[in-house]
Motif scaffolding. Structure first.
Motif, PDB file in Angstrom:
ATOM      1  N   ASP A  84      72.139  26.211  30.723  1.00  0.00           N
ATOM      2  CA  ASP A  84      70.934  26.987  30.451  1.00  0.00           C
ATOM      3  C   ASP A  84      70.250  27.247  31.786  1.00  0.00           C
ATOM      4  O   ASP A  84      69.892  26.307  32.492  1.00  0.00           O
ATOM      5  N   ALA A  85      70.066  28.526  32.133  1.00  0.00           N
ATOM      6  CA  ALA A  85      69.505  28.861  33.445  1.00  0.00           C
ATOM      7  C   ALA A  85      68.020  29.198  33.370  1.00  0.00           C
ATOM      8  O   ALA A  85      67.446  29.676  34.348  1.00  0.00           O
ATOM      9  N   SER A  86      67.388  28.954  32.246  1.00  0.00           N
ATOM     10  CA  SER A  86      65.992  29.375  32.094  1.00  0.00           C
ATOM     11  C   SER A  86      65.018  28.251  32.443  1.00  0.00           C
ATOM     12  O   SER A  86      65.375  27.061  32.426  1.00  0.00           O
ATOM     13  N   VAL A  87      63.768  28.653  32.737  1.00  0.00           N
ATOM     14  CA  VAL A  87      62.711  27.669  32.964  1.00  0.00           C
ATOM     15  C   VAL A  87      62.489  26.867  31.676  1.00  0.00           C
ATOM     16  O   VAL A  87      62.310  25.636  31.723  1.00  0.00           O
ATOM     17  N   GLU A  88      62.566  27.565  30.530  1.00  0.00           N
ATOM     18  CA  GLU A  88      62.369  26.876  29.238  1.00  0.00           C
ATOM     19  C   GLU A  88      63.420  25.768  29.075  1.00  0.00           C
ATOM     20  O   GLU A  88      63.114  24.679  28.593  1.00  0.00           O
ATOM     21  N   GLY A  89      64.645  26.080  29.485  1.00  0.00           N
ATOM     22  CA  GLY A  89      65.720  25.086  29.394  1.00  0.00           C
ATOM     23  C   GLY A  89      65.428  23.890  30.288  1.00  0.00           C
ATOM     24  O   GLY A  89      65.619  22.733  29.898  1.00  0.00           O
ATOM     25  N   ALA A  90      64.936  24.173  31.500  1.00  0.00           N
ATOM     26  CA  ALA A  90      64.631  23.094  32.454  1.00  0.00           C
ATOM     27  C   ALA A  90      63.539  22.186  31.898  1.00  0.00           C
ATOM     28  O   ALA A  90      63.546  20.972  32.124  1.00  0.00           O
ATOM     29  N   ARG A  91      62.611  22.776  31.153  1.00  0.00           N
ATOM     30  CA  ARG A  91      61.501  21.975  30.595  1.00  0.00           C
ATOM     31  C   ARG A  91      61.996  20.956  29.580  1.00  0.00           C
ATOM     32  O   ARG A  91      61.327  19.967  29.317  1.00  0.00           O
ATOM     33  N   TYR A 149      54.035  18.212  41.979  1.00  0.00           N
ATOM     34  CA  TYR A 149      53.127  19.264  41.536  1.00  0.00           C
ATOM     35  C   TYR A 149      53.910  20.550  41.230  1.00  0.00           C
ATOM     36  O   TYR A 149      53.683  21.219  40.214  1.00  0.00           O
ATOM     37  N   THR A 150      54.853  20.883  42.123  1.00  0.00           N
ATOM     38  CA  THR A 150      55.635  22.109  41.916  1.00  0.00           C
ATOM     39  C   THR A 150      56.382  22.038  40.588  1.00  0.00           C
ATOM     40  O   THR A 150      56.406  23.008  39.826  1.00  0.00           O
ATOM     41  N   ALA A 151      56.965  20.883  40.293  1.00  0.00           N
ATOM     42  CA  ALA A 151      57.678  20.726  39.016  1.00  0.00           C
ATOM     43  C   ALA A 151      56.722  20.937  37.857  1.00  0.00           C
ATOM     44  O   ALA A 151      57.029  21.648  36.888  1.00  0.00           O
ATOM     45  N   GLN A 152      55.534  20.357  37.968  1.00  0.00           N
ATOM     46  CA  GLN A 152      54.562  20.506  36.885  1.00  0.00           C
ATOM     47  C   GLN A 152      54.130  21.958  36.715  1.00  0.00           C
ATOM     48  O   GLN A 152      53.890  22.419  35.600  1.00  0.00           O
ATOM     49  N   ALA A 153      54.064  22.680  37.857  1.00  0.00           N
ATOM     50  CA  ALA A 153      53.678  24.092  37.779  1.00  0.00           C
ATOM     51  C   ALA A 153      54.701  24.903  36.986  1.00  0.00           C
ATOM     52  O   ALA A 153      54.379  25.955  36.439  1.00  0.00           O
ATOM     53  N   PHE A 154      55.946  24.407  36.934  1.00  0.00           N
ATOM     54  CA  PHE A 154      56.980  25.064  36.134  1.00  0.00           C
ATOM     55  C   PHE A 154      56.953  24.559  34.689  1.00  0.00           C
ATOM     56  O   PHE A 154      57.807  24.900  33.893  1.00  0.00           O
ATOM     57  N   GLY A 155      55.978  23.700  34.366  1.00  0.00           N
ATOM     58  CA  GLY A 155      55.887  23.155  33.018  1.00  0.00           C
ATOM     59  C   GLY A 155      56.854  22.016  32.777  1.00  0.00           C
ATOM     60  O   GLY A 155      57.154  21.662  31.637  1.00  0.00           O
ATOM     61  N   ILE A 156      57.371  21.459  33.883  1.00  0.00           N
ATOM     62  CA  ILE A 156      58.367  20.386  33.781  1.00  0.00           C
ATOM     63  C   ILE A 156      57.672  19.036  33.972  1.00  0.00           C
ATOM     64  O   ILE A 156      56.872  18.876  34.897  1.00  0.00           O
ATOM     65  N   ALA A 157      57.971  18.076  33.090  1.00  0.00           N
ATOM     66  CA  ALA A 157      57.438  16.721  33.254  1.00  0.00           C
ATOM     67  C   ALA A 157      58.419  15.937  34.123  1.00  0.00           C
ATOM     68  O   ALA A 157      59.495  15.564  33.661  1.00  0.00           O
ATOM     69  N   PRO A 158      58.081  15.712  35.395  1.00  0.00           N
ATOM     70  CA  PRO A 158      59.074  15.107  36.297  1.00  0.00           C
ATOM     71  C   PRO A 158      59.217  13.602  36.127  1.00  0.00           C
ATOM     72  O   PRO A 158      58.283  12.931  35.687  1.00  0.00           O
ATOM     73  N   VAL A 159      60.396  13.098  36.472  1.00  0.00           N
ATOM     74  CA  VAL A 159      60.645  11.648  36.477  1.00  0.00           C
ATOM     75  C   VAL A 159      60.794  11.233  37.943  1.00  0.00           C
ATOM     76  O   VAL A 159      61.789  11.548  38.588  1.00  0.00           O
TER      77      VAL A 159
END
Lengths: 291, 334
Positions: B152-159, B174-184
């Motif tokens: 899956d190449a989408s931002v939604e998929g990454a989330r 912060y950059t990850a969060q800006a993409f709506g991603i909850a980072p580990v």
């Protein structure tokens, strides 16, 4: 008894074996004789402390093995002998980088072929996905140790000579997985060498990037203990990989001094120990500028 | 924040009193012994010793033996070390624009990188020099790509993935969060185990890193979209070379700059080769649709605006870089 191989002796042996092969005409007999002979010669070389003699003599034996393999290409025992000898010779005696690469490639090809003949699951070892590769590793049994160790050590040597080749670096996990399994199945194999390889694998990267030098140290110490302190190469690797990485000068010098003071003669290890002493001398010579 | 400098006058006076005595510059790096970087640096060290007739000796501490970048910078401040190879973001406390090229998705290809770097590397090196560090150059690592186990190449998929970010790196988090991603957050050393156990299943990393650290064995897909340009610098504390004669300083500068330029060029080849190796190891490259790319870029732009508002990078430097990019893209018919 220490046997010194001279090229002239090898030539005589080659001529003798050539006659033998012509007379025999029977593949089974030839396989048995040549395998026994190659095992005997390999052992004689491993027991030699005459580095110059082996350096000069081994190429004739390698050519001889090629000849045997041309007649009997699927003889796993011969393939293993040839793989180990090509790999060891490239690592210990060859300075020309092109020749080193060629010999290590040959060693890995021979080792992979030997494994494929005896253990069908290994046939795609170099090309299958890592998932497929790691699926058959746990299924290796104690009967597979020789082939798995030969493949893993030839692979490690092949990668070591290709430090700038990303395709080779990408295969590091495969060589390591093989050696981890060998250590589980028979830790004491080849004088504790599986632990020596694992020590090197664990000290390739700094701790900040996932290297585990303390785990590596434990493997080096285990290899030394399993060989009763007689595997001098394990001590040299311990000094070169761990003590240098951790900047432990005292440990470095102590290990190398032990190697330099030791008697190299030990059945199966004499040649390797002689190479280890050479390497220890070089490491001691560069220690002041390193530390 | 300006760098606190501790000058050991006694050491300098000692150098001045004995101009013929050898000066040893102690340099730390995370790169292991035997790596192409260390081979280049040792060769440069030998040349410096030769060209200064032994008056300047470079002593290297490879393999992270001096600690992480933060520990190394502390040791440089206390003159226990004189220089280091550091990741791009490590020197931000000295000069914030050192991470200018790190902004998310600012470059679309290496042609853009080359165009901008030819015009702005000098600005970054001068900024570091003014803040206490003589940088011998910038060495590329390559583009970081998203890699995961999901096709899956989408931002939604990454989330929907468990995405790793480096521990103690608020900018990336912060950059990850800006993409709506909850980072580990994990240390680099824990990533391979994290992938093996399923604690994480996605990373953003340059191909050379993914291969060298063997992460590729646990990853199946690579999104073919450069997320971030990753690079390092090699610096010497200004103080450490001020005591050298002008001629010796020139040798140190010239030899190390040339060595680093070689590393920079070599790393470009490594980047391409490692990307190829990932494919041959079975990591499949997936191409995002243009709509998916637009969504990635939109989020990257918003993240960048926030980082500029926070003065993580100065707006003036960013605008200069974007002006160069506009010129370049115009010349390429984009």
């Amino acid at each position: 008894m220490v046997v010194t191989i001279r090229s002239s002796m090898l030539e005589r042996l080659a001529a003798f074996l050539g006659v033998l092969v012509m007379l025999s005409g029977c593949t089974t007999v030839m396989s048995s004789v040549t395998s026994d002979m190659s095992d005997g010669l390999s052992q004689a070389m491993l027991d030699s402390e005459d580095l110059d003699g082996v350096r000069d003599g081994a190429p004739a034996f390698l050519l001889m093995l090629d000849g045997f393999l041309a007649r009997d290409p699927n003889n796993a025992a011969l393939l293993v002998s040839a793989a180990r000898l090509n790999s060891s010779y490239a690592g210990a005696f060859v300075d020309d980088p092109t020749r080193q690469l060629r010999m290590s490639e040959k060693a890995l090809t021979l080792a992979a072929k030997a494994a494929c003949i005896e253990i069908a699951a290994t046939c795609g070892a170099r090309t299958q996905t890592y998932d497929a590769f790691s699926a058959w590793i746990p299924k290796l049994t104690s009967q597979d140790v020789e082939l798995a160790y030969t493949l893993g050590s030839a692979w490690a040597g092949w990668i070591q000579l290709r430090a700038d080749d990303w395709d080779a670096i990408a295969e590091l996990s495969r060589a390591k997985a093989l050696m981890v399994r060998v250590a589980v199945l028979d830790e004491s194999y080849d004088h504790g060498s599986p632990d020596m390889y694992l020590g090197v694998f664990e000290t390739l990267l700094p701790p900040a990037m996932g290297g585990r030098p303390e785990v590596g140290r434990a493997h080096f110490e285990r290899a030394i203990a399993l060989s009763g302190g007689r595997n001098l190469m394990a001590k040299v690797m311990f000094a070169e990989r761990y003590a240098r990485m951790m900047f432990e000068r005292e440990l470095h010098d102590e290990l190398l001094t032990q190697v330099l003071d030791a008697d190299v003669r030990e059945p199966g290890l004499t040649l390797v120990n002689s190479v280890a002493q050479q390497r220890a001398r070089a490491l001691m010579a560069s220690a002041d500028s390193y530390f | 924040m300006s760098l606190r400098r501790t000058i050991l006058l006694a050491t300098l006076l000692s150098c001045w009193a004995h101009p013929a005595a050898a000066v040893t510059l102690k340099i730390a790096t995370l790169s292991p012994e035997g790596s192409s970087w260390m081979k280049a640096m040792r060769a440069a060290g030998e040349q410096v010793a030769r060209d200064t007739s032994g008056r300047v000796v470079l002593k290297f501490y490879p393999g992270g033996v001096m600690g992480d970048d933060k520990a190394v910078l502390r040791k440089i401040r206390f003159r226990q070390l004189h220089g280091a190879a550091l990741t791009g973001g490590s020197l931000t406390s000295a000069f914030t624009d050192v991470q200018l090229y790190n902004l998310p998705m600012v470059f679309e290809n290496l042609g853009e990188v080359d165009y901008v770097r030819a015009r702005m590397d000098e600005y970054i090196l001068a900024g570091l020099k003014a803040h206490g560090y003589t940088a011998l150059g910038i060495a590329e690592v390559g583009f970081a790509y998203a890699m995961s186990n999901v096709d899956d190449a989408s931002v939604e998929g990454a989330r929907r993935q468990k995405v790793w970010v480096p521990d103690g790196d608020p900018g990336t988090a912060y950059t990850a969060q800006a993409f709506g991603i909850a980072p580990v957050p994990l240390t680099i050393a824990d990533v391979l185990a994290g992938l093996q156990t399923g604690l994480i299943n996605a990373v953003a990393m340059p191909p050379v890193g993914a291969v060298a650290l063997q992460w590729h064995t646990q990853l199946k897909y690579l999104v073919d979209l450069p997320l971030m340009y990753v690079y390092g610098t090699f610096v010497l504390a200004n103080d450490s070379i001020e005591g050298l004669s002008e001629a010796d300083r020139a040798v140190v500068n010239d030899v190390l700059s040339t060595g680093l330029a070689g590393v920079d060029a070599g790393n470009r080849k490594d980047h391409t080769a490692a990307l190829g190796a990932l494919g041959r190891q079975g990591v499949k490259s997936i191409e995002p649709t243009s709509a998916q790319v637009d969504v990635w870029r939109d989020h990257a732009h918003r993240a960048t605006e926030h980082l500029l508002d926070q003065e993580v990078v100065t707006r003036a430097a960013y605008e200069t870089m974007m002006a160069h990019l506009t010129t370049y893209r115009g010349s390429q018919g984009q």
